[in-house]
Every structure is written in structure tokens, then in C-alpha cells.
Design a protein around this motif. Structure first.
Motif, mmCIF file in Angstrom:
data_model
loop_
_atom_site.group_PDB
_atom_site.id
_atom_site.type_symbol
_atom_site.label_atom_id
_atom_site.label_comp_id
_atom_site.label_asym_id
_atom_site.label_seq_id
_atom_site.Cartn_x
_atom_site.Cartn_y
_atom_site.Cartn_z
ATOM 1 N N GLU A 207 0.779 -1.419 -0.145
ATOM 2 C CA GLU A 207 0.002 0.137 -0.041
ATOM 3 C C GLU A 207 0.788 1.238 -0.103
ATOM 4 O O GLU A 207 0.610 2.435 -0.711
ATOM 5 N N GLU A 208 1.898 1.162 0.747
ATOM 6 C CA GLU A 208 2.828 2.532 0.868
ATOM 7 C C GLU A 208 4.059 1.885 1.366
ATOM 8 O O GLU A 208 4.360 0.982 2.172
ATOM 9 N N MET A 209 5.212 2.400 0.898
ATOM 10 C CA MET A 209 6.518 2.445 1.321
ATOM 11 C C MET A 209 7.367 3.428 1.375
ATOM 12 O O MET A 209 7.400 4.161 0.403
ATOM 13 N N THR A 210 7.956 4.084 2.471
ATOM 14 C CA THR A 210 8.933 4.916 2.739
ATOM 15 C C THR A 210 10.065 4.785 3.100
ATOM 16 O O THR A 210 10.119 3.903 4.068
ATOM 17 N N THR A 211 11.150 5.280 2.742
ATOM 18 C CA THR A 211 12.777 4.996 3.412
ATOM 19 C C THR A 211 13.081 6.200 3.587
ATOM 20 O O THR A 211 13.063 7.263 2.700
ATOM 21 N N MET A 212 13.800 6.761 4.716
ATOM 22 C CA MET A 212 14.297 7.903 4.938
ATOM 23 C C MET A 212 15.650 7.355 5.842
ATOM 24 O O MET A 212 15.734 6.630 6.514
ATOM 25 N N ARG A 213 16.555 8.444 5.641
ATOM 26 C CA ARG A 213 17.805 8.205 6.222
ATOM 27 C C ARG A 213 17.969 8.893 7.588
ATOM 28 O O ARG A 213 17.651 10.309 7.343
ATOM 29 N N GLU A 214 18.385 8.409 8.648
ATOM 30 C CA GLU A 214 18.199 8.982 9.726
ATOM 31 C C GLU A 214 19.658 9.681 10.144
ATOM 32 O O GLU A 214 20.580 9.404 9.374
ATOM 33 N N SER A 215 19.847 10.422 11.127
ATOM 34 C CA SER A 215 21.102 11.282 11.575
ATOM 35 C C SER A 215 22.108 10.337 11.770
ATOM 36 O O SER A 215 23.321 10.463 11.599
ATOM 37 N N SER A 216 21.568 9.172 12.280
ATOM 38 C CA SER A 216 22.749 8.143 12.571
ATOM 39 C C SER A 216 23.365 7.516 11.331
ATOM 40 O O SER A 216 24.428 6.645 11.498
ATOM 41 N N GLY A 217 22.823 7.748 10.287
ATOM 42 C CA GLY A 217 23.330 7.230 8.737
ATOM 43 C C GLY A 217 22.449 5.829 8.644
ATOM 44 O O GLY A 217 22.605 5.313 7.749
ATOM 45 N N MET A 218 21.758 5.412 9.606
ATOM 46 C CA MET A 218 20.912 4.199 9.274
ATOM 47 C C MET A 218 19.639 4.523 8.464
ATOM 48 O O MET A 218 19.164 5.453 8.534
ATOM 49 N N PHE A 219 19.096 3.498 7.872
ATOM 50 C CA PHE A 219 17.859 3.657 7.008
ATOM 51 C C PHE A 219 16.632 3.249 7.683
ATOM 52 O O PHE A 219 16.716 1.944 8.113
ATOM 53 N N LEU A 220 15.692 3.985 7.721
ATOM 54 C CA LEU A 220 14.364 3.561 8.428
ATOM 55 C C LEU A 220 13.232 3.411 7.094
ATOM 56 O O LEU A 220 13.024 4.156 6.670
ATOM 57 N N THR A 221 13.083 2.180 6.899
ATOM 58 C CA THR A 221 11.893 1.794 5.925
ATOM 59 C C THR A 221 10.563 1.484 6.599
ATOM 60 O O THR A 221 10.629 0.732 7.527
ATOM 61 N N GLU A 222 9.406 1.829 6.319
ATOM 62 C CA GLU A 222 7.913 1.665 6.929
ATOM 63 C C GLU A 222 7.255 1.248 5.512
ATOM 64 O O GLU A 222 7.368 1.858 4.660
ATOM 65 N N SER A 223 6.814 -0.059 5.532
ATOM 66 C CA SER A 223 5.807 -0.591 4.646
ATOM 67 C C SER A 223 4.734 -1.064 5.291
ATOM 68 O O SER A 223 4.477 -1.542 6.010
ATOM 69 N N ARG A 224 3.478 -0.709 4.438
ATOM 70 C CA ARG A 224 2.109 -1.090 4.791
ATOM 71 C C ARG A 224 1.450 -2.064 3.865
ATOM 72 O O ARG A 224 1.684 -1.748 2.628
ATOM 73 N N VAL A 225 0.869 -3.145 4.291
ATOM 74 C CA VAL A 225 0.081 -3.936 3.237
ATOM 75 C C VAL A 225 -1.340 -4.033 3.783
ATOM 76 O O VAL A 225 -1.584 -4.263 4.970
ATOM 77 N N VAL A 226 -2.338 -3.999 2.782
ATOM 78 C CA VAL A 226 -3.964 -3.922 3.126
ATOM 79 C C VAL A 226 -4.146 -5.255 3.568
ATOM 80 O O VAL A 226 -3.727 -6.470 2.633
ATOM 81 N N VAL A 227 -4.929 -5.741 4.526
ATOM 82 C CA VAL A 227 -5.482 -7.151 4.583
ATOM 83 C C VAL A 227 -6.672 -6.841 5.074
ATOM 84 O O VAL A 227 -7.436 -6.138 5.553
ATOM 85 N N THR A 228 -7.558 -7.785 4.212
ATOM 86 C CA THR A 228 -9.187 -7.551 4.730
ATOM 87 C C THR A 228 -9.492 -8.564 5.989
ATOM 88 O O THR A 228 -8.610 -9.336 6.458
ATOM 89 N N GLU A 229 -10.588 -8.076 6.523
ATOM 90 C CA GLU A 229 -11.139 -8.759 7.586
ATOM 91 C C GLU A 229 -11.408 -10.167 7.643
ATOM 92 O O GLU A 229 -10.746 -11.053 8.462
ATOM 93 N N SER A 230 -11.808 -10.618 6.393
ATOM 94 C CA SER A 230 -11.876 -12.133 6.273
ATOM 95 C C SER A 230 -10.604 -12.815 6.078
ATOM 96 O O SER A 230 -10.626 -14.029 6.496
ATOM 97 N N GLU A 231 -9.463 -12.229 5.429
ATOM 98 C CA GLU A 231 -8.300 -12.770 5.338
ATOM 99 C C GLU A 231 -7.640 -12.909 6.936
ATOM 100 O O GLU A 231 -7.009 -14.056 7.110
ATOM 101 N N TRP A 232 -7.646 -12.208 7.496
ATOM 102 C CA TRP A 232 -7.375 -11.824 8.812
ATOM 103 C C TRP A 232 -8.098 -12.919 9.980
ATOM 104 O O TRP A 232 -7.411 -13.578 10.336
ATOM 105 N N ASP A 233 -9.295 -12.847 9.844
ATOM 106 C CA ASP A 233 -9.982 -13.836 10.504
ATOM 107 C C ASP A 233 -9.773 -15.265 10.159
ATOM 108 O O ASP A 233 -10.125 -15.971 10.886
ATOM 109 N N GLY A 234 -9.593 -15.625 8.799
ATOM 110 C CA GLY A 234 -9.550 -16.896 8.265
ATOM 111 C C GLY A 234 -7.759 -17.508 8.649
ATOM 112 O O GLY A 234 -7.729 -18.474 8.236
ATOM 113 N N GLY A 235 -7.360 -16.622 9.301
ATOM 114 C CA GLY A 235 -5.885 -17.296 9.750
ATOM 115 C C GLY A 235 -4.791 -16.849 8.942
ATOM 116 O O GLY A 235 -3.645 -17.868 9.354
ATOM 117 N N ALA A 236 -4.902 -16.210 7.828
ATOM 118 C CA ALA A 236 -3.584 -15.922 7.007
ATOM 119 C C ALA A 236 -2.494 -15.385 7.704
ATOM 120 O O ALA A 236 -2.626 -14.518 8.622
#
Length: 142
Positions: free
Chosen positions: A94-123
Motif C-alpha cells: 500500500e505504501e513504502m517510505t525510506t528515510m535516512r536518519e541522522s545516525s546514517g541508518m535507513f528507516l523503511t516503513e511499509s504497509r500492506v492491506v489485509v481484509t477482515e476475512s483474510e485476517w479472521d481466516g488465519g492468513a
């Protein structure tokens, strides 16, 4: 021959700047100077992953879906993959962002959409960066 050991406390901001320091040792038989520097984060460190499960409140919305959030902290920009039940997800996150922190490390955040039926079904969803991975499923909720 003589040996001496010394420790220097450096303020965090000065250490992050990675500017070299000079260490000077003086002795009656002579002086010696050495350059000391902070090379930054080690490229050999494995990435640190955290995987946040979907919010139950988001499933109450009109589309009956929510998102999983994967956060990766690493010395190099990671190649991140999402899997569902062990199979690579074909659709892009759904979304992915990467930014470089002042320490020089990379912080990446990624989101993926899940439906209620997939989640409740135990995926089981997996976030993978290099050799590191984290899993999340309804069965793993507290």
C-alpha cells in the motif's frame, strides 16, 4: 615500551557528526598522535524488523480492511518483501517510505492491506528484509 589506555566521553551530536578526533599521548621519551574517527554504522549488522498487526478498529470501517505495518532499521537500504502464507505477494505494498536518519541508518516503513476475512481466516503475513523476517496472524494476537 609503554602502554596506556584512555576513554573519552563524546556528546552524542559530536559522535554522530563523524568528525575525526586527535588523540595525543605525551611521555618523557616522546609524544605520539593518532587520528580517531567514527566510521558510522556497520554494514554487516542485520536489519531490525518490527511488524505491527492490523488495528481491529480499522476493520469496523466501510471497506472492512486494515493494514499491517513493517518497520525496518538497517545500515543499507533494504530490499523488503511481503509474503502471505509463505507465498510472495504479487501486489505492491500500500505504501513504502525510506528515510535516512541522522545516525546514517535507513528507516523503511511499509504497509500492506489485509481484509477482515483474510485476517479472521488465519492468513499469516510475513515481512522480510534480507535474511530477517517477522510473521503476524490473528492466531499470534495476544
Amino acid at each position: 615500551t609503554f602502554v596506556a589506555v584512555s576513554h573519552l566521553a563524546v556528546p552524542v551530536e559530536e559522535g554522530k557528526a563523524r568528525k575525526p578526533f586527535r588523540c595525543l599521548a605525551e611521555h618523557s621519551r616522546g609524544s605520539q598522535s593518532a587520528r580517531v574517527s567514527n566510521p558510522g554504522p556497520s554494514l554487516n549488522l542485520p536489519p531490525v524488523l518490527t511488524l505491527h498487526p492490523p488495528s481491529r478498529e480499522e476493520f469496523q470501517g466501510p471497506f472492512r480492511n486494515s493494514t499491517l505495518l513493517c518497520r525496518v532499521l538497517s545500515a543499507q537500504k533494504p530490499q523488503l518483501q511481503w509474503l502471505k502464507n509463505g507465498n510472495l505477494l504479487e501486489e505492491a505494498p500500500e505504501e513504502m517510505t525510506t528515510m535516512r536518519e541522522s545516525s546514517g541508518m535507513f528507516l523503511t516503513e511499509s504497509r500492506v492491506v489485509v481484509t477482515e476475512s483474510e485476517w479472521d481466516g488465519g492468513a499469516t503475513y510475513t515481512c522480510r528484509a534480507g535474511e530477517e523476517s517477522r510473521n503476524s496472524s490473528k492466531g499470534m494476537e495476544c
